[in-house]
Write a protein that holds these residues in place. Structure first.
Motif, short mmCIF file in Angstrom:
data_model
loop_
_atom_site.label_atom_id
_atom_site.label_comp_id
_atom_site.label_asym_id
_atom_site.label_seq_id
_atom_site.Cartn_x
_atom_site.Cartn_y
_atom_site.Cartn_z
N LEU A 1 11.15 -9.98 35.70
CA LEU A 1 11.66 -10.03 37.40
C LEU A 1 12.86 -10.46 37.27
O LEU A 1 14.27 -11.42 37.39
N ASP A 2 13.84 -9.27 37.73
CA ASP A 2 15.24 -9.01 37.88
C ASP A 2 16.04 -9.11 39.18
O ASP A 2 17.33 -9.13 39.19
N GLY A 3 14.80 -9.32 40.25
CA GLY A 3 15.26 -10.05 41.60
C GLY A 3 16.13 -8.44 42.20
O GLY A 3 16.47 -8.42 43.11
N ARG A 4 15.72 -7.55 41.56
CA ARG A 4 16.61 -6.26 41.63
C ARG A 4 15.25 -4.75 42.33
O ARG A 4 15.41 -3.73 41.84
N GLY A 5 14.08 -5.88 42.42
CA GLY A 5 13.25 -4.56 41.80
C GLY A 5 12.57 -4.47 41.19
O GLY A 5 11.60 -3.18 40.89
N ALA A 6 12.37 -4.54 39.73
CA ALA A 6 12.02 -4.40 38.68
C ALA A 6 11.55 -5.52 38.15
O ALA A 6 11.63 -6.44 38.08
N GLY A 7 10.37 -5.13 36.24
CA GLY A 7 9.99 -6.19 35.69
C GLY A 7 9.12 -5.13 34.84
O GLY A 7 8.78 -4.41 34.64
N GLU A 8 8.58 -6.26 34.05
CA GLU A 8 7.60 -5.20 32.95
C GLU A 8 6.34 -6.03 32.71
O GLU A 8 6.28 -7.10 32.48
N LEU A 9 5.42 -5.55 32.07
CA LEU A 9 3.65 -5.41 32.17
C LEU A 9 4.07 -6.12 31.00
O LEU A 9 4.56 -5.27 29.95
#
Length: 188
Positions: free
Chosen positions: A84-92
């Protein structure tokens, strides 16, 4: 960040606990989990103990959020939103215990995690990525069923302590319709 419990028709998604260590250890003996995920190989009981302890700390940092998928008292696997990058993105990311596969539990759990990840009362993400080692057809089928759109192959792009592998990547935007789309790597 405080841990969140999610529920579906058949599953409870909550923090893995010390009571899950034996089931995690047993599941991670599976050759497919060892081949397609970054778990250590050989996988020792200490690895499961360390994993359970690390998950709580990861929730505190808010960078990696992992849930145990439980069908009643049975550990069906783990699932999470990572990087989770704090800029609205992540990985499942996820793995499913051999005894829980091919029953739709992963798609059920992932739909709940994705919904919470995109929700404004959840993480408010705008994009969730999925990545898998080339050849992990089961994981790819689940991601396609969830509406992820295939974006390509990352040549030698997945690295763990065991090897460097080619990886498939797909993305899901908060605004996507979440209907399955054709994936060239899954078409006959």
């Amino acid at each position: 960040m405080e841990p969140v419990v999610l529920r579906t028709a058949r599953l409870e998604l909550s923090l893995p606990t010390e009571a899950d260590v034996d089931a995690i250890h047993e599941a991670c003996q599976d050759p497919e989990i060892q081949r397609y995920t970054p778990v250590p190989a050989p996988y020792e009981r200490k690895h499961a103990e360390d994993f359970v302890a690390r998950v709580a700390a990861d929730w505190e940092s808010g960078v990696h959020l992992t849930w145990a998928m439980r069908e009643g008292p049975v550990l069906a696997g783990t699932i999470g939103l990572y990087r989770l990058d704090g800029r609205g993105a992540g990985e499942l990311g996820y793995w499913v215990s051999p005894w829980s596969r091919r029953r739709g539990l992963l798609v059920e759990a992932a739909a709940a995690v994705i919904g919470w990840g995109f929700a404004s009362e959840g993480l408010g993400l705008q994009r969730i990525e999925w990545r898998a080692v080339v050849g992990n057809i089961g994981s790819a089928r689940a991601a396609r069923a969830l509406g992820f759109q295939y974006e390509g192959t990352l040549r030698q792009g997945l690295v763990d302590s065991k090897r460097r592998d080619d990886g498939w990547i797909a993305g899901l935007l908060e605004t996507d319709d979440r209907m399955p789309h054709p994936w060239p790597v899954l078409e006959p």
